[in-house]
Design a protein around this motif. Structure first.
Motif, PDB file in Angstrom:
ATOM      1  N   ASP A  80       0.834  -1.201   0.000  1.00  0.00           N
ATOM      2  CA  ASP A  80       0.000   0.000   0.000  1.00  0.00           C
ATOM      3  C   ASP A  80       0.869   1.251   0.000  1.00  0.00           C
ATOM      4  OD1 ASP A  80      -1.988   1.885   0.275  1.00  0.00           O
ATOM      5  OD2 ASP A  80      -2.621   1.249   2.270  1.00  0.00           O
ATOM      6  N   TYR A  92       2.166   5.198  -3.032  1.00  0.00           N
ATOM      7  CA  TYR A  92       1.949   6.619  -2.806  1.00  0.00           C
ATOM      8  C   TYR A  92       3.174   7.442  -3.197  1.00  0.00           C
ATOM      9  CZ  TYR A  92      -2.547   5.794  -0.643  1.00  0.00           C
ATOM     10  OH  TYR A  92      -3.865   5.434  -0.431  1.00  0.00           O
ATOM     11  N   ARG A  99     -10.771   2.281  -0.737  1.00  0.00           N
ATOM     12  CA  ARG A  99      -9.822   3.397  -0.601  1.00  0.00           C
ATOM     13  C   ARG A  99      -8.842   3.433  -1.771  1.00  0.00           C
ATOM     14  NH1 ARG A  99      -4.859   3.243   1.369  1.00  0.00           N
ATOM     15  NH2 ARG A  99      -5.218   1.246   2.410  1.00  0.00           N
ATOM     16  N   ILE A 100      -8.386   2.270  -2.192  1.00  0.00           N
ATOM     17  CA  ILE A 100      -7.448   2.200  -3.308  1.00  0.00           C
ATOM     18  C   ILE A 100      -8.142   2.560  -4.619  1.00  0.00           C
ATOM     19  CG2 ILE A 100      -5.929   0.683  -4.626  1.00  0.00           C
ATOM     20  CD1 ILE A 100      -4.905   1.398  -1.823  1.00  0.00           C
ATOM     21  N   ALA A 102     -10.798   4.461  -5.001  1.00  0.00           N
ATOM     22  CA  ALA A 102     -11.115   5.888  -4.999  1.00  0.00           C
ATOM     23  C   ALA A 102      -9.885   6.735  -5.293  1.00  0.00           C
ATOM     24  CB  ALA A 102     -11.708   6.277  -3.643  1.00  0.00           C
ATOM     25  N   THR A 103      -8.711   6.252  -4.908  1.00  0.00           N
ATOM     26  CA  THR A 103      -7.479   7.027  -5.070  1.00  0.00           C
ATOM     27  C   THR A 103      -6.800   6.778  -6.403  1.00  0.00           C
ATOM     28  OG1 THR A 103      -7.141   6.917  -2.666  1.00  0.00           O
ATOM     29  CG2 THR A 103      -5.254   7.560  -4.007  1.00  0.00           C
ATOM     30  N   PHE A 104      -6.736   5.508  -6.822  1.00  0.00           N
ATOM     31  CA  PHE A 104      -5.947   5.150  -7.999  1.00  0.00           C
ATOM     32  C   PHE A 104      -6.796   4.655  -9.174  1.00  0.00           C
ATOM     33  CE2 PHE A 104      -3.209   4.579  -4.288  1.00  0.00           C
ATOM     34  CZ  PHE A 104      -2.053   5.246  -4.667  1.00  0.00           C
ATOM     35  N   LYS A 152      -9.479   6.224 -10.714  1.00  0.00           N
ATOM     36  CA  LYS A 152     -10.349   7.241 -11.301  1.00  0.00           C
ATOM     37  C   LYS A 152     -10.476   7.079 -12.814  1.00  0.00           C
ATOM     38  CE  LYS A 152      -9.294  10.481  -7.575  1.00  0.00           C
ATOM     39  NZ  LYS A 152      -8.649  11.758  -7.184  1.00  0.00           N
ATOM     40  N   ASP A 202     -14.996   8.445   0.674  1.00  0.00           N
ATOM     41  CA  ASP A 202     -14.452   9.749   0.349  1.00  0.00           C
ATOM     42  C   ASP A 202     -13.127   9.892   1.098  1.00  0.00           C
ATOM     43  OD1 ASP A 202     -13.867  12.606   0.378  1.00  0.00           O
ATOM     44  OD2 ASP A 202     -15.930  12.931  -0.296  1.00  0.00           O
ATOM     45  N   THR A 203     -12.060  10.152   0.363  1.00  0.00           N
ATOM     46  CA  THR A 203     -10.737  10.223   0.987  1.00  0.00           C
ATOM     47  C   THR A 203     -10.629  11.337   2.026  1.00  0.00           C
ATOM     48  OG1 THR A 203      -9.961  11.635  -0.836  1.00  0.00           O
ATOM     49  CG2 THR A 203      -9.583   9.266  -1.042  1.00  0.00           C
ATOM     50  N   ARG A 204     -11.576  12.253   2.040  1.00  0.00           N
ATOM     51  CA  ARG A 204     -11.496  13.390   2.960  1.00  0.00           C
ATOM     52  C   ARG A 204     -12.109  13.110   4.326  1.00  0.00           C
ATOM     53  NH1 ARG A 204     -14.669  17.594  -0.642  1.00  0.00           N
ATOM     54  NH2 ARG A 204     -15.961  15.711  -0.786  1.00  0.00           N
ATOM     55  N   THR A 252     -10.812   0.029   3.959  1.00  0.00           N
ATOM     56  CA  THR A 252      -9.561  -0.718   4.062  1.00  0.00           C
ATOM     57  C   THR A 252      -9.767  -2.109   4.661  1.00  0.00           C
ATOM     58  OG1 THR A 252      -8.222   1.293   4.266  1.00  0.00           O
ATOM     59  CG2 THR A 252      -7.259  -0.753   5.105  1.00  0.00           C
TER      60      THR A 252
END
Length: 232
Positions: free
Chosen positions: A29, A33, A80-81, A83-85, A87, A167-169, A200
């Motif tokens: 993980d 980043y 989480r992954i 949503a982040t990677f 898109k 939502d990552t926020r 996660t």
């Protein structure tokens, strides 16, 4: 302390103990980043194997003999992954998971299995059972409806609604001002319908499924037993 001596395990209990490793997710993980090529990820995984082999060897030298090693799950299927990677649709595989992360997990697991074989070659008294957690979890995600789940990728406790409810926020259970509105990342009504809990971690129902599958023995490899004269 003499008052505590009765609470300590006997020395030979350490030889009889089962040493469990469930490893890889956090390591893989973190590396994504930072900008890294496929070659750098593979090199990082090789370094992880060296460190793990060293740790297991220290335990073995201290008397440990029984090792239960779980490989890592499909990292790219975590909300989480995604949503982040994930898109870009081109980054996703047929399951809706981030392909690069699952490829890395597959490489990690292959090297982990190879490391276990090498460890056995140099540690003749060791017993290792290698468990394919990746296949168990990917089967659950791929065939979720067959096992009574309704949401294969969405987080139960999160914010944002379908398809990921993540939502990552804002983390699970947190109340926060987002764009002028006070919102809370609340849990779903029925956690048993979800595989993922908070983006996660897995829900209790999903972990129960994984545990049941582990205990069938169908996903276990015990290479130290392959040449046993008692097996046909």
């Amino acid at each position: 302390d003499k008052e505590l001596q009765n609470y300590l395990p006997a020395e030979d209990d350490f030889n009889k103990g089962l040493y469990i490793f469930d490893i890889g997710q956090n390591d893989l993980d973190g590396v994504f980043y930072f900008p890294a090529s496929d070659e750098q990820v593979v090199a990082f995984i090789s370094k992880l194997m060296s460190e793990l082999n060293y740790g297991m060897k220290r335990l073995y030298d201290a008397g440990a003999r029984n090792f239960w090693v779980h490989n890592t799950g499909p990292l790219g299927c975590l909300p989480r992954i995604i949503a982040t990677f994930g898109k870009k649709p081109s980054n996703l595989d047929e399951h809706g998971c981030v392909a690069s992360h699952n490829r890395a997990a597959t490489v990690f697991n292959k090297k982990l299995h190879d490391m276990c074989l090498q460890f056995l070659a140099h540690s003749p008294e060791a017993n290792i059972t290698y468990v394919d957690i990746f296949s168990i979890k990917l089967n659950l995600i791929s065939n979720y409806s067959l096992y009574g789940f309704q949401q294969p990728l969405a987080a139960c406790c999160g914010y944002g609604g379908p398809p990921l409810n993540f939502d990552t926020r804002i983390a699970c259970g947190v109340t926060k001002d987002l764009n002028g509105s006070i919102v809370t990342a609340n849990p779903c009504n029925n956690t048993a319908e979800y595989i993922n809990w908070d983006g996660t971690h897995y829900t209790e129902a999903a972990n129960g499924f994984v545990a049941d599958e582990i205990l069938t023995g169908n996903y276990s490899d015990s290479p130290h037993l392959r040449n046993s004269p008692f097996l046909t």
